[in-house]
Design a protein around this motif. Structure first.
Motif, PDB file in Angstrom:
ATOM      1  N   ILE A 163       0.753  -1.159   0.504  1.00  0.00           N
ATOM      2  CA  ILE A 163      -0.230  -0.020  -0.166  1.00  0.00           C
ATOM      3  C   ILE A 163       1.186   1.503   0.233  1.00  0.00           C
ATOM      4  O   ILE A 163       0.856   2.791  -1.096  1.00  0.00           O
ATOM      5  CB  ILE A 163      -0.726   0.009   0.613  1.00  0.00           C
ATOM      6  CG1 ILE A 163      -2.539  -1.093   1.093  1.00  0.00           C
ATOM      7  CG2 ILE A 163      -1.670   1.195   1.414  1.00  0.00           C
ATOM      8  CD1 ILE A 163      -2.863  -1.306   2.241  1.00  0.00           C
ATOM      9  N   LEU A 164       1.527   1.180   1.186  1.00  0.00           N
ATOM     10  CA  LEU A 164       2.906   2.657   0.301  1.00  0.00           C
ATOM     11  C   LEU A 164       3.237   2.472  -0.858  1.00  0.00           C
ATOM     12  O   LEU A 164       3.725   3.334  -0.684  1.00  0.00           O
ATOM     13  CB  LEU A 164       4.028   2.506   1.937  1.00  0.00           C
ATOM     14  CG  LEU A 164       3.167   2.437   3.411  1.00  0.00           C
ATOM     15  CD1 LEU A 164       3.880   2.176   4.310  1.00  0.00           C
ATOM     16  CD2 LEU A 164       2.825   3.415   4.110  1.00  0.00           C
ATOM     17  N   GLU A 165       3.572   1.953  -0.959  1.00  0.00           N
ATOM     18  CA  GLU A 165       5.091   1.569  -2.078  1.00  0.00           C
ATOM     19  C   GLU A 165       3.668   1.840  -3.760  1.00  0.00           C
ATOM     20  O   GLU A 165       4.159   3.129  -4.384  1.00  0.00           O
ATOM     21  CB  GLU A 165       5.267   0.838  -2.607  1.00  0.00           C
ATOM     22  CG  GLU A 165       6.633   0.134  -1.512  1.00  0.00           C
ATOM     23  CD  GLU A 165       6.655  -1.041  -1.982  1.00  0.00           C
ATOM     24  OE1 GLU A 165       6.120  -2.062  -3.240  1.00  0.00           O
ATOM     25  OE2 GLU A 165       7.967  -2.355  -1.669  1.00  0.00           O
ATOM     26  N   ALA A 166       2.379   1.603  -3.364  1.00  0.00           N
ATOM     27  CA  ALA A 166       1.783   2.612  -4.186  1.00  0.00           C
ATOM     28  C   ALA A 166       1.270   4.250  -4.095  1.00  0.00           C
ATOM     29  O   ALA A 166       0.726   4.491  -5.072  1.00  0.00           O
ATOM     30  CB  ALA A 166       0.055   1.687  -4.364  1.00  0.00           C
ATOM     31  N   LEU A 167       1.438   3.932  -2.754  1.00  0.00           N
ATOM     32  CA  LEU A 167       0.702   5.817  -2.346  1.00  0.00           C
ATOM     33  C   LEU A 167       1.387   6.574  -3.170  1.00  0.00           C
ATOM     34  O   LEU A 167       1.686   7.354  -3.453  1.00  0.00           O
ATOM     35  CB  LEU A 167       0.353   5.392  -0.706  1.00  0.00           C
ATOM     36  CG  LEU A 167      -0.785   5.200  -0.616  1.00  0.00           C
ATOM     37  CD1 LEU A 167      -0.825   5.012   1.071  1.00  0.00           C
ATOM     38  CD2 LEU A 167      -1.804   5.463  -1.450  1.00  0.00           C
ATOM     39  N   LYS A 168       3.578   6.085  -2.747  1.00  0.00           N
ATOM     40  CA  LYS A 168       4.569   6.507  -3.321  1.00  0.00           C
ATOM     41  C   LYS A 168       4.074   6.980  -4.687  1.00  0.00           C
ATOM     42  O   LYS A 168       4.287   7.563  -5.082  1.00  0.00           O
ATOM     43  CB  LYS A 168       6.149   5.605  -2.940  1.00  0.00           C
ATOM     44  CG  LYS A 168       7.126   6.879  -3.230  1.00  0.00           C
ATOM     45  CD  LYS A 168       7.464   7.886  -2.324  1.00  0.00           C
ATOM     46  CE  LYS A 168       8.666   8.445  -2.390  1.00  0.00           C
ATOM     47  NZ  LYS A 168       8.934   9.108  -1.875  1.00  0.00           N
ATOM     48  N   GLU A 169       4.329   5.287  -5.965  1.00  0.00           N
ATOM     49  CA  GLU A 169       4.147   6.010  -6.442  1.00  0.00           C
ATOM     50  C   GLU A 169       3.040   6.773  -7.369  1.00  0.00           C
ATOM     51  O   GLU A 169       2.741   7.257  -8.006  1.00  0.00           O
ATOM     52  CB  GLU A 169       4.056   4.451  -7.762  1.00  0.00           C
ATOM     53  CG  GLU A 169       4.947   3.692  -7.344  1.00  0.00           C
ATOM     54  CD  GLU A 169       6.387   4.262  -8.621  1.00  0.00           C
ATOM     55  OE1 GLU A 169       5.861   4.104  -9.152  1.00  0.00           O
ATOM     56  OE2 GLU A 169       7.638   3.592  -7.660  1.00  0.00           O
ATOM     57  N   ALA A 170       1.755   6.650  -7.108  1.00  0.00           N
ATOM     58  CA  ALA A 170       0.957   7.663  -6.828  1.00  0.00           C
ATOM     59  C   ALA A 170       0.972   9.182  -6.480  1.00  0.00           C
ATOM     60  O   ALA A 170       0.196   9.591  -7.061  1.00  0.00           O
ATOM     61  CB  ALA A 170      -0.397   6.908  -6.361  1.00  0.00           C
ATOM     62  N   ALA A 191       6.580  11.280   1.130  1.00  0.00           N
ATOM     63  CA  ALA A 191       8.113  10.959   2.395  1.00  0.00           C
ATOM     64  C   ALA A 191       9.274  10.289   1.386  1.00  0.00           C
ATOM     65  O   ALA A 191       8.594   9.864   0.226  1.00  0.00           O
ATOM     66  CB  ALA A 191       7.379  10.709   3.960  1.00  0.00           C
ATOM     67  N   GLU A 192      10.192   9.931   2.152  1.00  0.00           N
ATOM     68  CA  GLU A 192      10.944   8.969   1.790  1.00  0.00           C
ATOM     69  C   GLU A 192      10.757   8.163   2.028  1.00  0.00           C
ATOM     70  O   GLU A 192      10.593   7.162   3.187  1.00  0.00           O
ATOM     71  CB  GLU A 192      12.649   9.669   1.786  1.00  0.00           C
ATOM     72  CG  GLU A 192      13.743   8.432   0.927  1.00  0.00           C
ATOM     73  CD  GLU A 192      15.331   9.049   1.250  1.00  0.00           C
ATOM     74  OE1 GLU A 192      15.891   7.859   1.371  1.00  0.00           O
ATOM     75  OE2 GLU A 192      15.191   9.556   2.089  1.00  0.00           O
ATOM     76  N   LEU A 193      10.331   6.732   1.099  1.00  0.00           N
ATOM     77  CA  LEU A 193      10.069   5.573   1.852  1.00  0.00           C
ATOM     78  C   LEU A 193      11.527   4.823   1.113  1.00  0.00           C
ATOM     79  O   LEU A 193      11.980   4.646   0.498  1.00  0.00           O
ATOM     80  CB  LEU A 193       9.284   4.943   0.403  1.00  0.00           C
ATOM     81  CG  LEU A 193       8.452   3.283   0.923  1.00  0.00           C
ATOM     82  CD1 LEU A 193       7.886   3.163   1.809  1.00  0.00           C
ATOM     83  CD2 LEU A 193       7.764   3.114   0.002  1.00  0.00           C
ATOM     84  N   ILE A 194      11.854   4.145   2.453  1.00  0.00           N
ATOM     85  CA  ILE A 194      12.885   2.716   2.808  1.00  0.00           C
ATOM     86  C   ILE A 194      12.887   1.800   2.758  1.00  0.00           C
ATOM     87  O   ILE A 194      12.191   1.521   4.115  1.00  0.00           O
ATOM     88  CB  ILE A 194      14.153   3.614   3.984  1.00  0.00           C
ATOM     89  CG1 ILE A 194      13.605   4.738   3.114  1.00  0.00           C
ATOM     90  CG2 ILE A 194      15.498   2.833   3.713  1.00  0.00           C
ATOM     91  CD1 ILE A 194      15.286   5.820   4.264  1.00  0.00           C
TER      92      ILE A 194
END
Length: 391
Positions: free
Chosen positions: A374-381, A386-389
């Motif tokens: 979910i977090l990766e999808a929100l980042k791509e969208a 935020a920086e996702l590590i």
């Protein structure tokens, strides 16, 4: 509002007297009211001590290492390793004892080891250091051994300390005649408290360098500017300047005593640390997710579901009809089912803070593994600010 206005009009004289450095007791409890006025004043922003934000350049510990021999082991040594024999011959030659080349002494009571230590900043000759001793060969245990006098070298190859002493080993091991064994902790490593003596000091240039440089532990331009401003407010304008996101250069007078006093005062000054950049740390192996307070999420709609395909295989026995001359046989039967969890789409309002993000994630019932997706999808969208590590 009327009561508040009366209270403030009553407190004003006491606040003025405080600002002038004058305070007089009042028969109607003016001392208590003046204290209340101080509490009503705006409280300063939270700040950190400068010493907790980093350290001065060049003032650090140095690593020392050395090669030595541990003797006196109860049969748990290296057992005739070639370099152990050579090391023991070299030790014997220090005392004028020349062993013949054909000599092959039993080495079960000796082991070659590497010795390490940290030399603190400003360490002076004669001070003691704790050392760690670790076996290099086949020694099963160093318990009961003694380290023979050996030098500890720095990265420049110079001798900075001499080490010797009896080892303290926390681990132990035992072997049975049938081949069974047990090992507790690590018996091939030990410590010698205060086992080394400093022989040479490291020159830091503390007394003679043109100035001092304070380095932040975490690079941040705002924090560096705040540290420089705090130092200038205490010692005067132009004393400190932020040269980059990590370093703050301080113009300090010459002399060890003057600089020590100045550094002590600087370390205990307060400086506001900038809010860290927004980051989401995800450990995909353990499912741990850490979100700091700077994370923001813009408006987004999220739905999440699972699709489970289940296949059941079973065998049944088929009996032939009466008087059919048939034979009993096995028949394979398979059951295929698809189970899909339905989750309605969940709306995340724009600009929530950390607490709102956590509530939104919990609302859709996501497991830690699903949360990563979910977090990766929100980042791509572009919704996750935020920086996702991912570790």
């Amino acid at each position: 509002m009327r009561m508040l206005s009366k209270l403030m009009s009553f407190l004003t004289p006491f606040v003025r007297s405080l600002s002038k450095g004058v305070f007089q007791a009042h028969p109607t409890g003016g001392g208590v009211l003046a204290l209340l006025a101080m509490c009503l004043a705006a409280s300063p922003a939270s700040a950190d001590r400068i010493k907790d934000l980093g350290g001065f350049q060049g003032i650090r510990s140095n690593q020392l290492t050395g090669y030595g021999v541990v003797v006196g082991l109860p049969g748990t040594g290296d057992d005739n390793l070639e370099y152990t024999v050579q090391s023991l011959k070299a030790v014997a030659s220090r005392f004028g004892l020349q062993l013949p080349a054909s000599a092959n002494p039993g080495m079960k009571n000796a082991a070659v080891v590497l010795v390490t230590a940290d030399l603190p900043a400003f360490a002076k000759p004669g001070q003691r250091l704790d050392i760690t001793v670790a076996s290099m060969g086949k020694a099963k245990s160093l318990r009961g051994g003694s380290l023979i006098l050996m030098p500890l070298l720095g990265a420049d190859g110079q001798i900075y300390a001499m080490a010797q002493g009896n080892l303290a080993v926390g681990g132990l091991g035992a072997d049975g005649k049938d081949g069974s064994s047990i090992v507790v902790n690590v018996p091939s490593t030990g410590r010698i408290p205060e086992g080394a003596t400093v022989e040479r000091a490291v020159q830091t240039g503390f007394e003679t360098s043109p100035g001092l440089t304070f380095n932040l532990a975490r690079a941040d331009f705002t924090t560096a500017q705040n540290v420089a401003a705090s130092i200038n407010a205490r010692f005067g304008a132009g004393i400190a300047e932020a040269t980059d996101a990590v370093s703050v250069y301080v113009r300090a007078p010459q002399g060890g005593d003057v600089r020590a006093t100045m550094m002590s005062a600087i370390e205990n000054l307060d400086a506001t640390s900038a809010e860290p950049s927004a980051r989401v740390i995800v450990n995909a192996r353990t499912g741990t997710v850490v979100i700091n307070s700077a994370v923001r999420v813009s408006a987004a709609a999220v739905t999440h579901g699972k699709l489970t395909v289940r296949i059941d295989e079973r065998e049944t026995v088929v009996q032939p009809g009466p008087f059919s001359q048939g034979q009993t046989a096995k028949e394979q039967k398979s059951g295929v089912a698809v189970d899909e969890e339905k989750h309605p789409m969940f709306l995340i309002e724009g600009g929530p803070k950390l607490a709102d993000v956590v509530k939104a994630v919990n609302a859709i019932g996501a497991s830690p593994a699903d949360l990563v997706a979910i977090l990766e999808a929100l980042k791509e969208a572009g919704a996750l600010k935020a920086e996702l590590i991912v570790l």
